[in-house]
Design an enzyme around this catalytic site. Sequence first.
Site, short mmCIF file in Angstrom:
data_model
loop_
_atom_site.label_atom_id
_atom_site.label_comp_id
_atom_site.label_asym_id
_atom_site.label_seq_id
_atom_site.Cartn_x
_atom_site.Cartn_y
_atom_site.Cartn_z
CB CYS A 232 -0.91 0.00 1.22
SG CYS A 232 -1.89 -1.50 1.45
CB ALA A 233 3.76 1.98 -2.22
N GLY A 236 4.93 6.85 -1.35
CA GLY A 236 6.23 6.21 -1.18
C GLY A 236 7.13 6.63 -0.05
N GLY A 237 6.63 7.28 0.97
CA GLY A 237 7.49 7.68 2.08
C GLY A 237 8.24 6.51 2.70
CE LYS A 238 4.58 4.30 7.10
NZ LYS A 238 3.80 5.40 6.49
CG ASP A 283 -4.37 -3.19 -13.27
OD1 ASP A 283 -4.01 -4.29 -12.79
OD2 ASP A 283 -3.90 -2.70 -14.31
CG ASP A 301 1.46 2.55 5.79
OD1 ASP A 301 0.90 2.53 6.91
OD2 ASP A 301 1.86 3.59 5.25
CB CYS A 354 -1.18 6.56 10.88
SG CYS A 354 -2.30 6.88 9.50
#
Length: 404
Positions: A232-233, A236-238, A283, A301, A354
């Site tokens: 669940c990018a 892309g922070g992680k 998709d 995430d 979060c």
Amino acid sequence: MRLHRNLVYAVIDGLDKIFNDKEYADKVVEQLLKRDKRWGARDRAFIAETLYEIVRWKRLYTVIAGVNPPYSRENLWRVFAVWAVLRGIRLPDWKQLEGTPVRRIKGKFDELSQIRKYRESVPDWLDELGVKELGEAVWEKELAALNEQAAVILRVNTLNTTKNALKKALEEDHIHCLDLKGYPDALVLEERANVFKTEAFQKGWFEVQDASSQLVAPFLQVEPGMRVVDACAGAGGKTLHLASLMENKGQIIAMDIYGNKLKELKRRARRNGAHNVETRVIDSSKALKKLHGKADRVLIDAPCSGLGVLRRNPDAKWKLQPEFLDEIRKTQQEILREYSKMVKEGGKLVYATCSVLPSENQEQVAKFLDSEEGKNFSLVKDRKILASGSGFDGFYLALLENKK
């Protein structure tokens, strides 16, 4: 503090978009700050911080002001007047602020401050849910912490630089940072500043990422050379943190159902010098099936209520609805059961949110472990991070291993 008419007008316009048009606060602030190129850093800070503060305390301020939605401009001026009076700001002689009942505002504030749902400015249903899931004492502390302004935290991109080199570069731009004990790649700004205009940012030396969020990638226990799926990018922070930890070796497959977010990830990856990242849009179920049993590590995430990040997204309190929470819990369980199939024998998975609600966190993990898809997994460890305990965002992390 002296109020300037054009800045206050910008705040009123912003409140109209956020409260009446239901636009996202961060997008509204971004638009407003482009309105007048003559505005300096102090002007821009006034607009952004005032808007966020009024949004954060929306329920308290609107009740004191005696106004209800939809909010006319006259009513929005009343709400602004409440903010100004409670901040001890001298009201200018403007027609919009004529007749502001200063003493009544202060008296009403003292009265409502005795009641948590007003004092911490949350909807009734959310206050009741927090008590139910966390207990009265913990929820009381957590709500107060989630209403504090979030610090600006940077994550050093170790692919391109070191912490000391970044600190030195930012100091040349008069931006001073401090180390954060227990967070090896984190720096916290001593004062808020627009770090995105710095040369260090353009060179990909850092990303803005809360300290709690920086704990997620290391929790996955990645090593250079592995095949890792960030399922669940998003933008892309992680993913980028994983690339740093893997020293650009191996393969990171960044997946999401939103192609536009993955385009942003590609752009950020180029700036960061992260070359081992491949993006794939989910998709259809085929995108997942191709990876069944092939990943050393999978990061989920998961989409969630976002209650742990209310400090930086205060408008989420007013957008969130009980029905959404019911739906997101179903989605979380579906994602866990489907995406876990990508973990190879002996591989590991991290489920992260979060949120601070057990029903989105440890209860979801327990439910998964009791399912057919989760029967071969075991819980290695988990970590519950509350804003009231950490001083940063609320998060949940669970490390699972495929014993099959």
